[in-house]
Design a protein around this motif. Structure first.
Motif, short mmCIF file in Angstrom:
data_model
loop_
_atom_site.label_atom_id
_atom_site.label_comp_id
_atom_site.label_asym_id
_atom_site.label_seq_id
_atom_site.Cartn_x
_atom_site.Cartn_y
_atom_site.Cartn_z
N VAL A 68 0.79 -1.22 0.00
CA VAL A 68 0.00 0.00 0.00
C VAL A 68 0.83 1.28 0.00
O VAL A 68 0.27 2.35 -0.01
N GLY A 69 2.13 1.18 -0.01
CA GLY A 69 2.90 2.42 0.08
C GLY A 69 2.62 3.08 1.41
O GLY A 69 2.27 2.42 2.39
N SER A 70 2.74 4.39 1.43
CA SER A 70 2.63 5.07 2.72
C SER A 70 1.20 5.47 3.06
O SER A 70 0.97 6.09 4.09
N ASN A 71 0.25 5.18 2.20
CA ASN A 71 -1.14 5.45 2.61
C ASN A 71 -2.07 4.42 2.00
O ASN A 71 -1.78 3.80 0.98
N ALA A 72 -3.20 4.28 2.67
CA ALA A 72 -4.10 3.18 2.34
C ALA A 72 -5.27 3.62 1.45
O ALA A 72 -6.23 2.87 1.28
N GLY A 73 -5.19 4.80 0.89
CA GLY A 73 -6.32 5.34 0.13
C GLY A 73 -6.74 4.48 -1.04
O GLY A 73 -7.92 4.21 -1.26
N SER A 74 -5.76 4.04 -1.81
CA SER A 74 -6.08 3.29 -3.02
C SER A 74 -6.68 1.92 -2.70
O SER A 74 -7.70 1.52 -3.27
N VAL A 75 -6.07 1.22 -1.76
CA VAL A 75 -6.59 -0.11 -1.43
C VAL A 75 -7.96 0.02 -0.75
O VAL A 75 -8.85 -0.82 -0.92
N GLU B 352 8.90 20.98 -14.53
CA GLU B 352 7.70 20.16 -14.76
C GLU B 352 7.80 18.93 -13.87
O GLU B 352 8.80 18.21 -13.92
N THR B 353 6.80 18.72 -13.04
CA THR B 353 6.92 17.63 -12.06
C THR B 353 6.20 16.35 -12.50
O THR B 353 6.56 15.26 -12.09
N ALA B 354 5.16 16.49 -13.32
CA ALA B 354 4.46 15.29 -13.81
C ALA B 354 3.55 15.69 -14.96
O ALA B 354 3.03 16.82 -14.99
N SER B 355 3.37 14.79 -15.90
CA SER B 355 2.40 15.05 -16.97
C SER B 355 1.58 13.79 -17.22
O SER B 355 2.06 12.66 -17.01
N TYR B 356 0.36 14.00 -17.65
CA TYR B 356 -0.58 12.89 -17.81
C TYR B 356 -1.43 13.11 -19.05
O TYR B 356 -1.75 14.24 -19.39
N THR B 357 -1.77 12.02 -19.69
CA THR B 357 -2.83 12.06 -20.71
C THR B 357 -3.93 11.12 -20.25
O THR B 357 -3.67 10.08 -19.63
N PHE B 358 -5.15 11.52 -20.54
CA PHE B 358 -6.31 10.81 -19.98
C PHE B 358 -7.08 10.09 -21.09
O PHE B 358 -7.06 10.51 -22.23
N PRO B 359 -7.79 9.03 -20.71
CA PRO B 359 -7.98 8.50 -19.35
C PRO B 359 -6.76 7.71 -18.87
O PRO B 359 -5.99 7.19 -19.67
N THR B 361 -5.09 4.51 -16.76
CA THR B 361 -5.39 3.14 -16.35
C THR B 361 -5.42 3.09 -14.80
O THR B 361 -4.94 4.02 -14.14
N ASP B 362 -5.92 2.00 -14.26
CA ASP B 362 -5.95 1.86 -12.80
C ASP B 362 -4.53 1.93 -12.22
O ASP B 362 -4.32 2.53 -11.16
N GLU B 363 -3.60 1.33 -12.91
CA GLU B 363 -2.22 1.34 -12.42
C GLU B 363 -1.67 2.77 -12.45
O GLU B 363 -0.94 3.19 -11.53
N GLN B 364 -2.01 3.50 -13.50
CA GLN B 364 -1.54 4.89 -13.57
C GLN B 364 -2.18 5.74 -12.47
O GLN B 364 -1.52 6.59 -11.88
N VAL B 365 -3.44 5.49 -12.21
CA VAL B 365 -4.11 6.23 -11.12
C VAL B 365 -3.39 5.97 -9.81
O VAL B 365 -3.10 6.89 -9.03
N ASP B 366 -3.08 4.71 -9.58
CA ASP B 366 -2.40 4.33 -8.35
C ASP B 366 -1.07 5.05 -8.19
O ASP B 366 -0.66 5.40 -7.08
N ALA B 367 -0.42 5.28 -9.32
CA ALA B 367 0.93 5.85 -9.27
C ALA B 367 0.94 7.38 -9.20
O ALA B 367 2.01 7.97 -8.98
N VAL B 368 -0.20 8.02 -9.37
CA VAL B 368 -0.21 9.49 -9.34
C VAL B 368 0.18 9.95 -7.93
O VAL B 368 -0.41 9.53 -6.93
N ALA B 369 1.17 10.84 -7.87
CA ALA B 369 1.64 11.29 -6.56
C ALA B 369 0.68 12.33 -5.97
O ALA B 369 0.35 12.27 -4.79
N ASP B 370 0.25 13.26 -6.78
CA ASP B 370 -0.61 14.34 -6.29
C ASP B 370 -2.03 14.10 -6.80
O ASP B 370 -2.49 14.71 -7.75
N LYS B 371 -2.71 13.18 -6.16
CA LYS B 371 -3.99 12.70 -6.68
C LYS B 371 -5.08 13.77 -6.69
O LYS B 371 -5.80 13.91 -7.69
#
Lengths: 214, 533
Positions: A68-75, B352-359, B361-371
């Motif tokens: 989960v990394g450092s937060n549980a939001g996604s899970v 530039e800290t991050a760039s995204y094109t949408f939509p 994927t679930d994995e990409q959503v998970d990896a977004v640092a500044d959600k």
């Protein structure tokens, strides 16, 4: 077929076990007698080495583990809450204080509560202090857990995984276990980690299966 | 056992609960110690003290009809009710009532997403719908609309907007009350009202046009206790083609003035659409004695002194972060224009800290640092306390004064707050400004709460001094923990508190028995006002 992440975790588990002294291996050997909780999800904070080792142990024992990394939001959003909307399911893990605080608070909505919570805190001299929270009726299992964790030394996280996976079903959430205090206690040398089990409470939650419209 | 509200006999209290059980079902009325414990404010600055605000019971209705029946019973017994949506707004009071002994009207079971219109870019929801719920629904249904989430995402859309909460995406959506369109309210009498176009039973434009006809009354139901909002419409953001997150740094302390002037110009001209944060890596560094001296000195510290200090730290004094949304060509042009405008600040740097094109994927959503900037709900605020190097924090209160987004204002306010901390022997607080709302900037910092009375007494004293000192400087808090609402309302005291008297006049007219959220934002029903006087 293990995923890449699981494969890496198994590698970590192997290295942790290889590094464990014999006493710790012995500490890993025991298991709870009687029926244990069937875990829907075992979450672990992979930003800590101990979390990764916990996850690796859980994966190696066939648990449905999730980093989960450092937060549980996604899970929470993608796995736990959708599951709890269908009905109760037991979760366990090794996380930091804040993640557990969030999960405990969210669990209450679904009539779930803490069965077992162990705080693992660095003592500053290279050691780890293990403090088990739980109602009186847990004392035998608490004592067993504490003994094994202490005996495991630096390999405690693998033992912690074993313990949560062997948590007996006879243990139920106890109202005496209050919401985790976000404040870190004095006298410890760094952030604590927590191993825990959250299971259905006698008191149903406001949300969850029972809350559906008739 | 939990105590009934002051002045109410236990016999009446139990009789009222019995009647409520008949309406809502006994399994949805909670009155044991264990039940009531769940509604405590986990961050309460009065934790464990006699004055801690606690509920006497809770009821979780499932429908508008049940709410109507419950408020009618409450009127009969003068039973105070305290409606909550998801009840997780911890830094502002959580699910604990302002008036101890109130029965929490827990609306979490009313959690239907009643409508999502792709063509109108809108939704209609019940109070129990959380940001997680709506986001998940849009993802599952593959609807290319974004929510604007509060952070953390466990809050409810209705509760957050009624408390003037805000988010992180484009300016049309960030001010959550501003982005609502249409309400349904159960009044204290039990009567149901729909606002705006929803007053037409055949309306096709309830979530399209806010005003309807006649006085627009929606505002009186925010930060108030005049009704129970049971439905609310919100505008949603169309998913952009792309997003680019950027960071701008400026080296000198005085750079904050042109930095914010230029950035706000870009905001007002709609070049920058996202929420914008400006922090000070220097001032948020470890509070060494020289930094404390400079911060407390305020205008007494010269630019040369600051320059020497900043140079010694080898860090920029300011860092702003924001996001562009839109087609890639538009984003590229906006970013270039932004850089051109900011180039007048000597030493300014861009990243530039991050760039995204949408939509995604679930994995990409998970990896977004500044959600949250991409409308993705998270628990990151808690996660940040979870990092291997961070010390886990206690609970906290949000201290949130609103200022005009100008560098001079930011410096002046942080000088005032720094002095309050220094006077109490504490290191100066965090320095940062957030432009969530269309025109204002919140110079927020957290104030820790504890599980012991001694530390909490100090916290309360500090918080009260912050509220008062900032109001004297012209900066009022826009939202505040329940414990400090009375103090904060006093700072809105023009003409001997005429605004507050108007609030009370409305309360007496709309809720004559004072059954709803007594004391919320210091609006007390007449019978309790008289007792307090």
């Amino acid at each position: 077929m293990p995923s890449r992440r699981e494969f890496i975790q198994r590698g970590i588990a192997a290295s942790v076990l290889a590094a464990c002294p014999l006493t710790s291996r012995l500490a890993l050997a025991g298991s709870s007698s009687g029926k244990t909780y069937r875990l829907f999800k075992v979450v672990f904070d992979q930003t800590f080495a101990e979390g990764a080792a916990f996850g690796a142990e859980a994966v190696s024992r066939g648990a449905p583990a999730r980093a989960v990394g450092s937060n549980a939001g996604s899970v929470w959003m993608n796995e736990i809450e959708p599951r709890w909307k269908r009905g109760p399911a037991v979760i366990a893990g090794l996380t930091g204080r804040a993640s557990l605080f969030c999960l405990e608070l969210l669990a209450r909505d679904y009539g779930m509560g803490v069965v077992y919570r162990a705080e693992h805190s660095p003592t500053g001299d290279g050691g780890i202090r293990h403090v088990i929270t739980g109602p009186e009726s847990l004392s035998e299992w608490q004592a067993e857990s504490k003994t094994r964790l202490t005996a495991a030394g630096q390999c405690w996280s693998a033992v912690a995984a074993r313990m949560v996976m062997n948590c007996p079903e006879t243990l139920e959430p106890d109202p005496s276990i209050g919401l985790l205090d976000l404040a870190q206690p004095a006298g410890i040398a760094g952030p604590s980690l927590f191993s825990w089990v959250i299971a259905p409470a006698k008191r149903p939650g406001v949300l969850g299966e029972r809350a559906k419209r008739g | 056992m939990p105590q009934p509200p002051k002045g109410m006999s236990d016999r009446d209290f139990q009789a009222a609960l019995r009647r409520i059980r008949e309406v809502a079902g006994s399994e949805w009325v909670f009155s044991s110690d264990e039940d009531v414990e769940l509604y405590r404010d986990a961050y309460s600055p009065l934790w464990g003290e006699e004055e801690e605000r606690v509920a006497s019971a809770a009821v979780a209705p499932i429908s508008v009809e049940e709410i109507q029946a419950i408020v009618r019973i409450a009127n009969e017994y003068r039973l105070p009710l305290y409606p909550i949506s998801t009840g997780k707004n911890l830094t502002y009071g959580g699910s604990a009532p302002v008036y101890s002994g109130s029965v929490v009207l827990d609306l979490r079971r009313m959690n239907r997403i009643l409508d999502v219109s792709l063509r109108d870019r809108s939704c209609l929801v019940e109070p129990g719908v959380s940001y997680f719920d709506l986001y998940r629904h849009l993802r599952q249904e593959k609807i290319p609309l974004w929510i604007d989430t509060a952070d953390p995402g466990w809050g409810g859309l209705i509760g957050n907007s009624l408390d003037h909460g805000a988010g992180y995406t484009a300016s049309d959506f960030r001010d959550h009350f501003d982005a609502h369109c249409g309400m349904e309210i159960v009044l204290a009498s039990g009567e149901v009202v729909r606002t705006g176009m929803g007053a037409n039973p055949n309306a096709k434009t309830w979530q399209v046009f806010k005003y309807g006809m006649g006085p627009w009354v929606d505002g009186i139901f925010s930060q108030s206790n005049y009704g129970i909002v049971t439905k609310m419409g919100f505008w949603l953001m169309e998913e952009p083609e792309a997003a680019l997150m950027v960071n701008v740094t400026a080296p000198r302390r005085q750079d904050i003035v042109p930095l914010l002037d230029i950035l706000t110009s870009l905001i007002y001209s709609h070049t920058i659409l996202s929420e914008l944060q400006v922090m000070s890596p220097i001032m948020n560094g470890s509070p060494d004695p020289e930094l404390v001296r400079l911060r407390v000195a305020g205008a007494g510290a010269t630019d040369q002194e600051w320059a020497r200090y900043v140079e010694s730290r080898n860090q920029p004094c300011w860092a702003a972060s924001f996001c562009f949304y839109g087609a890639p060509k538009v984003i590229a042009a906006s970013w270039e224009h932004t850089k051109d405008r900011l180039a007048v600040i000597s030493g300014v740097q861009f990243r530039e800290t991050a760039s995204y094109t949408f939509p995604l994927t679930d994995e990409q959503v998970d990896a977004v640092a500044d959600k949250p900037r991409l409308g993705i709900p998270s628990l990151n605020l808690f996660g940040s306390r979870n990092s291997p190097t961070a010390r886990p924090s206690e609970g906290h209160l949000d201290f949130s004064p609103m200022v005009a987004p100008r560098g001079e204002e930011l410096l002046a306010l942080t000088s005032v707050t720094g002095k309050v901390y220094a006077d109490m022997g504490l290191p100066p607080p965090f320095v940062g400004g957030w432009i969530y709302h269309r025109r204002g900037m919140i110079v927020f910092h957290p104030v820790s709460t504890y599980r012991n009375a001694e530390d909490n007494q100090k916290t309360r004293a500090l918080f009260e001094r912050l509220v008062t000192a900032c109001a004297e400087g012209g900066w009022n808090t826009y939202r505040i923990h329940a414990n400090f609402q009375a103090l904060a309302i006093q700072t809105y005291g023009f003409n001997n508190g005429s605004l507050h008297r108007l609030h009370e006049t409305l309360k007496d007219a709309i809720d004559p028995n004072g059954i709803l959220s007594a004391g919320r934002y210091d609006i007390w029903p007449k019978h309790l006002r008289e007792k307090r006087a």
